[in-house]
Design a protein around this motif. Structure first.
Motif, PDB file in Angstrom:
ATOM      1  N   PRO A 132      16.643 -20.045 -54.175  1.00 22.56           N
ATOM      2  CA  PRO A 132      16.517 -19.696 -52.442  1.00 22.56           C
ATOM      3  C   PRO A 132      17.417 -20.203 -51.662  1.00 22.56           C
ATOM      4  CG  PRO A 132      13.751 -19.986 -53.400  1.00 22.56           C
ATOM      5  CD  PRO A 132      15.186 -20.770 -54.575  1.00 22.56           C
ATOM      6  N   ASN A 133      17.908 -21.365 -51.510  1.00 23.51           N
ATOM      7  CA  ASN A 133      18.937 -21.835 -50.632  1.00 23.51           C
ATOM      8  C   ASN A 133      20.624 -22.399 -51.658  1.00 23.51           C
ATOM      9  OD1 ASN A 133      17.065 -22.381 -49.329  1.00 23.51           O
ATOM     10  ND2 ASN A 133      16.682 -24.882 -50.057  1.00 23.51           N
ATOM     11  N   THR A 134      20.498 -21.319 -52.503  1.00 22.33           N
ATOM     12  CA  THR A 134      22.086 -21.556 -53.993  1.00 22.33           C
ATOM     13  C   THR A 134      21.663 -20.212 -54.550  1.00 22.33           C
ATOM     14  OG1 THR A 134      21.706 -24.039 -54.053  1.00 22.33           O
ATOM     15  CG2 THR A 134      23.404 -23.243 -55.450  1.00 22.33           C
ATOM     16  N   TYR A 135      22.735 -19.829 -54.043  1.00 18.79           N
ATOM     17  CA  TYR A 135      23.342 -18.365 -54.778  1.00 18.79           C
ATOM     18  C   TYR A 135      24.534 -18.718 -54.748  1.00 18.79           C
ATOM     19  CZ  TYR A 135      23.545 -13.358 -55.266  1.00 18.79           C
ATOM     20  OH  TYR A 135      23.256 -11.938 -56.098  1.00 18.79           O
ATOM     21  N   LEU A 136      25.104 -18.756 -56.372  1.00 18.64           N
ATOM     22  CA  LEU A 136      26.353 -18.179 -56.615  1.00 18.64           C
ATOM     23  C   LEU A 136      26.573 -16.607 -57.921  1.00 18.64           C
ATOM     24  CD1 LEU A 136      29.653 -18.887 -57.133  1.00 18.64           C
ATOM     25  CD2 LEU A 136      28.621 -19.948 -58.771  1.00 18.64           C
ATOM     26  N   LEU A 173      22.626 -22.838 -48.160  1.00 22.99           N
ATOM     27  CA  LEU A 173      20.997 -23.522 -47.394  1.00 22.99           C
ATOM     28  C   LEU A 173      21.310 -25.316 -47.433  1.00 22.99           C
ATOM     29  CD1 LEU A 173      20.345 -22.816 -44.693  1.00 22.99           C
ATOM     30  CD2 LEU A 173      17.820 -22.226 -46.530  1.00 22.99           C
ATOM     31  N   ILE A 174      22.154 -25.523 -46.405  1.00 28.19           N
ATOM     32  CA  ILE A 174      21.749 -27.212 -46.675  1.00 28.19           C
ATOM     33  C   ILE A 174      20.887 -27.740 -46.304  1.00 28.19           C
ATOM     34  CG2 ILE A 174      23.556 -29.384 -46.161  1.00 28.19           C
ATOM     35  CD1 ILE A 174      25.550 -27.703 -47.303  1.00 28.19           C
ATOM     36  N   ALA A 175      19.065 -28.331 -46.008  1.00 27.66           N
ATOM     37  CA  ALA A 175      18.971 -29.127 -45.301  1.00 27.66           C
ATOM     38  C   ALA A 175      17.958 -27.756 -44.323  1.00 27.66           C
ATOM     39  CB  ALA A 175      19.581 -30.273 -44.251  1.00 27.66           C
ATOM     40  N   ASP A 176      17.890 -26.862 -44.352  1.00 30.57           N
ATOM     41  CA  ASP A 176      17.657 -25.852 -43.564  1.00 30.57           C
ATOM     42  C   ASP A 176      17.501 -25.336 -41.974  1.00 30.57           C
ATOM     43  OD1 ASP A 176      15.876 -25.089 -45.485  1.00 30.57           O
ATOM     44  OD2 ASP A 176      14.449 -26.388 -45.435  1.00 30.57           O
ATOM     45  N   LEU A 177      19.477 -26.206 -42.287  1.00 34.48           N
ATOM     46  CA  LEU A 177      20.216 -25.975 -40.794  1.00 34.48           C
ATOM     47  C   LEU A 177      21.590 -25.545 -40.971  1.00 34.48           C
ATOM     48  CD1 LEU A 177      19.736 -27.155 -37.892  1.00 34.48           C
ATOM     49  CD2 LEU A 177      21.192 -29.499 -38.744  1.00 34.48           C
ATOM     50  N   ILE A 178      21.612 -25.608 -42.149  1.00 32.47           N
ATOM     51  CA  ILE A 178      23.186 -25.059 -42.060  1.00 32.47           C
ATOM     52  C   ILE A 178      23.990 -24.329 -43.551  1.00 32.47           C
ATOM     53  CG2 ILE A 178      25.865 -25.760 -42.577  1.00 32.47           C
ATOM     54  CD1 ILE A 178      25.463 -28.803 -41.928  1.00 32.47           C
ATOM     55  N   THR A 179      24.176 -22.815 -42.748  1.00 36.99           N
ATOM     56  CA  THR A 179      24.365 -22.012 -43.830  1.00 36.99           C
ATOM     57  C   THR A 179      25.933 -22.147 -44.407  1.00 36.99           C
ATOM     58  OG1 THR A 179      24.824 -20.228 -42.372  1.00 36.99           O
ATOM     59  CG2 THR A 179      22.488 -20.632 -43.443  1.00 36.99           C
ATOM     60  N   VAL A 180      26.475 -21.462 -45.357  1.00 40.26           N
ATOM     61  CA  VAL A 180      27.698 -21.419 -45.913  1.00 40.26           C
ATOM     62  C   VAL A 180      27.749 -20.395 -46.893  1.00 40.26           C
ATOM     63  CG1 VAL A 180      29.608 -22.183 -47.052  1.00 40.26           C
ATOM     64  CG2 VAL A 180      28.621 -24.115 -45.654  1.00 40.26           C
ATOM     65  N   LEU A 204      30.881 -20.221 -41.756  1.00 38.07           N
ATOM     66  CA  LEU A 204      30.029 -21.145 -41.711  1.00 38.07           C
ATOM     67  C   LEU A 204      28.106 -20.785 -40.478  1.00 38.07           C
ATOM     68  CD1 LEU A 204      29.083 -24.287 -42.254  1.00 38.07           C
ATOM     69  CD2 LEU A 204      31.302 -24.424 -41.005  1.00 38.07           C
ATOM     70  N   GLY A 205      27.246 -21.495 -40.652  1.00 40.85           N
ATOM     71  CA  GLY A 205      26.750 -21.302 -39.595  1.00 40.85           C
ATOM     72  C   GLY A 205      26.232 -22.790 -39.161  1.00 40.85           C
ATOM     73  N   PHE A 206      25.115 -22.723 -38.226  1.00 40.48           N
ATOM     74  CA  PHE A 206      24.236 -23.505 -37.809  1.00 40.48           C
ATOM     75  C   PHE A 206      23.036 -23.011 -37.161  1.00 40.48           C
ATOM     76  CE2 PHE A 206      28.329 -25.756 -37.507  1.00 40.48           C
ATOM     77  CZ  PHE A 206      28.044 -26.812 -38.111  1.00 40.48           C
ATOM     78  N   LYS A 207      22.450 -23.357 -37.905  1.00 39.12           N
ATOM     79  CA  LYS A 207      20.553 -22.534 -37.525  1.00 39.12           C
ATOM     80  C   LYS A 207      20.024 -22.936 -36.248  1.00 39.12           C
ATOM     81  CE  LYS A 207      18.083 -20.604 -40.187  1.00 39.12           C
ATOM     82  NZ  LYS A 207      18.134 -19.606 -40.127  1.00 39.12           N
TER      83      LYS A 207
END
Length: 243
Positions: A132-136, A173-180, A204-207
């Motif tokens: 869910p939070n990691t996709y390659l 998705l890092i710590a449910d806050l940062i998206t790359v 790069l996104g900041f939720k």
């Protein structure tokens, strides 16, 4: 078109939503509104990059429709008027973490000297990481390219070719806050030596909350046949709605 994006933005902002697909969620709408402005004594420049994406996801199939428009000027001269529209699908079968894909893509681009271009084809993809939070994901396939381009300022050419399309895509998705997010394409002609297309994006996104993200994007595009390339850095907002 800017009015349509503004209306959609206001509509999406009235909703609250969850952050990902689940057992009952089948639809996902994303609006990206980004840009950059530079004003100085000797001139000014601006760039607008707007995108709208609709996703439909079922157990065995996913369908996506994406429209993107980039428009920019520098000191009053047009630098970008680039439009892209894509419909693609993924067909999931019995092979774990693998699926078949197909797409139809239409492009026009002032900066890349594309009067019009139609790409259509399909292939197979495999997810090296699929959480869910990691996709390659990597994929490969064949595309048919039918193009009307300007090879020089005075020469216009209509041509067609088959391309091998290789893609590397990732999402974190890092710590449910940062998206790359990153998507990278290399599309070589199978019949024309030295004829290739490169597309690369990094986001790069900041939720802020479940539906609103502060977003920045860096994209690079190159078409060898027109000897043209562009590098775009934009920042703004991403609004998304699951239902």
């Amino acid at each position: 078109m800017l009015k349509c994006f503004s209306i959609l933005f206001l509509i999406f902002c009235t909703y609250h939503a969850s952050a990902q697909f689940n057992d009952t969620t089948n639809y996902h709408v994303i609006f990206n509104g980004t840009g950059s402005v530079n004003r100085a004594r000797n001139g000014n420049a601006y760039l607008l990059n707007n995108g709208l994406r609709f996703e439909l996801k079922k157990k065995s199939v996913a369908l996506n429709a994406t429209n993107n428009w980039v428009y920019g000027k520098s000191n009053g001269d047009l630098t970008n008027n680039d439009f892209s529209s894509t419909i693609d699908f993924n067909l999931y079968k019995a092979i774990p973490h693998a699926y078949y894909w197909g797409l139809v893509n239409y492009n026009t681009s002032f900066s890349l000297k594309i009067n019009k271009q139609l790409l259509a084809g399909g292939g197979i993809a495999y997810s090296i990481l699929d959480k869910p939070n990691t996709y390659l994901n990597i994929s490969d396939g064949i595309l048919y390219d039918l193009s009307d381009i300007n090879t020089t300022d005075t020469t216009r050419e209509n041509y067609h070719t088959y391309r091998n399309s290789f893609r590397l895509q990732m999402h974190f998705l890092i710590a449910d806050l940062i998206t790359v997010d990153s998507g990278n394409f290399l599309q070589n002609s199978l019949t024309r030596s030295g004829d290739y297309i490169i597309k690369s994006t990094f986001g790069l996104g900041f939720k802020i909350n479940n539906w609103l993200t502060l977003n920045s994007s860096l994209s690079y595009n190159k078409i060898s046949r027109t000897d043209s390339e562009n590098l775009l850095l934009t920042y703004g907002l991403k609004v998304e709605r699951y239902f």
